[in-house]
Design a protein around this motif. Structure first.
Motif, PDB file in Angstrom:
ATOM      1  N   GLU A  13       6.410  25.525 -14.339  1.00 60.96           N
ATOM      2  CA  GLU A  13       7.117  25.460 -15.618  1.00 60.96           C
ATOM      3  C   GLU A  13       7.950  24.181 -15.721  1.00 60.96           C
ATOM      4  O   GLU A  13       7.971  23.525 -16.769  1.00 60.96           O
ATOM      5  N   GLN A  14       8.645  23.815 -14.632  1.00 59.29           N
ATOM      6  CA  GLN A  14       9.457  22.592 -14.635  1.00 59.29           C
ATOM      7  C   GLN A  14       8.572  21.348 -14.801  1.00 59.29           C
ATOM      8  O   GLN A  14       8.902  20.435 -15.566  1.00 59.29           O
ATOM      9  N   VAL A  15       7.469  21.325 -14.095  1.00 62.61           N
ATOM     10  CA  VAL A  15       6.564  20.181 -14.210  1.00 62.61           C
ATOM     11  C   VAL A  15       5.986  20.109 -15.620  1.00 62.61           C
ATOM     12  O   VAL A  15       5.908  19.022 -16.218  1.00 62.61           O
ATOM     13  N   GLN A  16       5.590  21.248 -16.178  1.00 63.88           N
ATOM     14  CA  GLN A  16       5.034  21.262 -17.533  1.00 63.88           C
ATOM     15  C   GLN A  16       6.046  20.748 -18.549  1.00 63.88           C
ATOM     16  O   GLN A  16       5.680  20.017 -19.471  1.00 63.88           O
ATOM     17  N   LYS A  17       7.335  21.082 -18.384  1.00 66.20           N
ATOM     18  CA  LYS A  17       8.377  20.567 -19.281  1.00 66.20           C
ATOM     19  C   LYS A  17       8.451  19.045 -19.203  1.00 66.20           C
ATOM     20  O   LYS A  17       8.589  18.372 -20.221  1.00 66.20           O
ATOM     21  N   ARG A  18       8.364  18.494 -17.985  1.00 66.71           N
ATOM     22  CA  ARG A  18       8.397  17.031 -17.825  1.00 66.71           C
ATOM     23  C   ARG A  18       7.168  16.379 -18.455  1.00 66.71           C
ATOM     24  O   ARG A  18       7.264  15.322 -19.088  1.00 66.71           O
ATOM     25  N   ASP A  20       5.352  17.582 -20.960  1.00 65.69           N
ATOM     26  CA  ASP A  20       5.498  17.696 -22.412  1.00 65.69           C
ATOM     27  C   ASP A  20       6.512  16.684 -22.961  1.00 65.69           C
ATOM     28  O   ASP A  20       6.270  16.060 -23.999  1.00 65.69           O
ATOM     29  N   ALA A  21       7.632  16.512 -22.262  1.00 67.76           N
ATOM     30  CA  ALA A  21       8.656  15.547 -22.700  1.00 67.76           C
ATOM     31  C   ALA A  21       8.106  14.126 -22.667  1.00 67.76           C
ATOM     32  O   ALA A  21       8.343  13.338 -23.593  1.00 67.76           O
ATOM     33  N   ALA A  22       7.371  13.795 -21.620  1.00 70.53           N
ATOM     34  CA  ALA A  22       6.778  12.455 -21.515  1.00 70.53           C
ATOM     35  C   ALA A  22       5.749  12.251 -22.620  1.00 70.53           C
ATOM     36  O   ALA A  22       5.728  11.209 -23.286  1.00 70.53           O
ATOM     37  N   ASN A  23       4.925  13.264 -22.844  1.00 71.18           N
ATOM     38  CA  ASN A  23       3.893  13.187 -23.875  1.00 71.18           C
ATOM     39  C   ASN A  23       4.492  12.988 -25.260  1.00 71.18           C
ATOM     40  O   ASN A  23       3.959  12.230 -26.076  1.00 71.18           O
ATOM     41  N   ALA A  24       5.618  13.616 -25.521  1.00 71.17           N
ATOM     42  CA  ALA A  24       6.301  13.470 -26.813  1.00 71.17           C
ATOM     43  C   ALA A  24       6.770  12.033 -27.044  1.00 71.17           C
ATOM     44  O   ALA A  24       6.919  11.599 -28.184  1.00 71.17           O
ATOM     45  N   LYS A  25       6.994  11.299 -25.960  1.00 68.06           N
ATOM     46  CA  LYS A  25       7.413   9.894 -26.041  1.00 68.06           C
ATOM     47  C   LYS A  25       6.239   8.928 -25.959  1.00 68.06           C
ATOM     48  O   LYS A  25       6.435   7.718 -25.886  1.00 68.06           O
ATOM     49  N   GLY A  26       5.012   9.442 -25.910  1.00 66.55           N
ATOM     50  CA  GLY A  26       3.842   8.569 -25.771  1.00 66.55           C
ATOM     51  C   GLY A  26       3.675   8.071 -24.346  1.00 66.55           C
ATOM     52  O   GLY A  26       3.190   6.964 -24.117  1.00 66.55           O
TER      53      GLY A  26
END
Length: 137
Positions: A13-18, A20-26
């Motif tokens: 879950e923690q890795v998936q959050k990271r 997703d956050a990176a993906n949101a920034k391109g």
């Protein structure tokens, strides 16, 4: 001991959050090692890199190394290639075998020659490329 094949769900879950956050920034996450020769420091970390960055577009199984030097300060020198896998392992084993057999070759041994490439050569020390046989006895 940590079983990396059966990690607790909270780690995923923690890795998936990271991710997703990176993906949101391109961006994408990459494992990056940095060596600073001047300060004699080494860092290894998971970092966000833009989708167009050399580290982001390297195919799986490839390593990408950037050298920042006085000459390559603005545009780093980039070396990219296979880091592991069957091809690179087989190449390394063949190179090691050829290196070790150099000392035990006989006058009847054949030389391995790859014309027109920058590949490694195994030349028989008893052969003479000037005699018209191009090193093959």
């Amino acid at each position: 001991n940590l079983d990396f094949l059966n990690l607790p769900p909270y780690i995923d879950e923690q890795v998936q959050k990271r991710v997703d956050a990176a993906n949101a920034k391109g961006c994408v996450l990459r494992s990056i090692a940095s060596i600073d020769v001047k300060s004699k420091s080494v860092q290894i970390r998971i970092s966000e890199v833009p989708n167009h960055h050399a580290f982001a577009v390297s195919p799986p199984g490839c390593s990408c190394v950037r050298f920042f030097t006085r000459r390559h300060e603005r545009y780093p020198l980039i070396i990219q290639g296979p880091s592991a896998g069957a091809d690179s392992t087989a190449s390394a084993l063949l190179a090691e075998l050829l290196q070790r057999t150099r000392g035990i070759s006989t006058p009847r041994s054949l030389a391995l020659i790859r014309r027109g490439s920058s590949g490694a050569f195994l030349h028989n020390k008893h052969s003479n490329s000037m005699n018209g046989n191009n090193g093959i006895l």
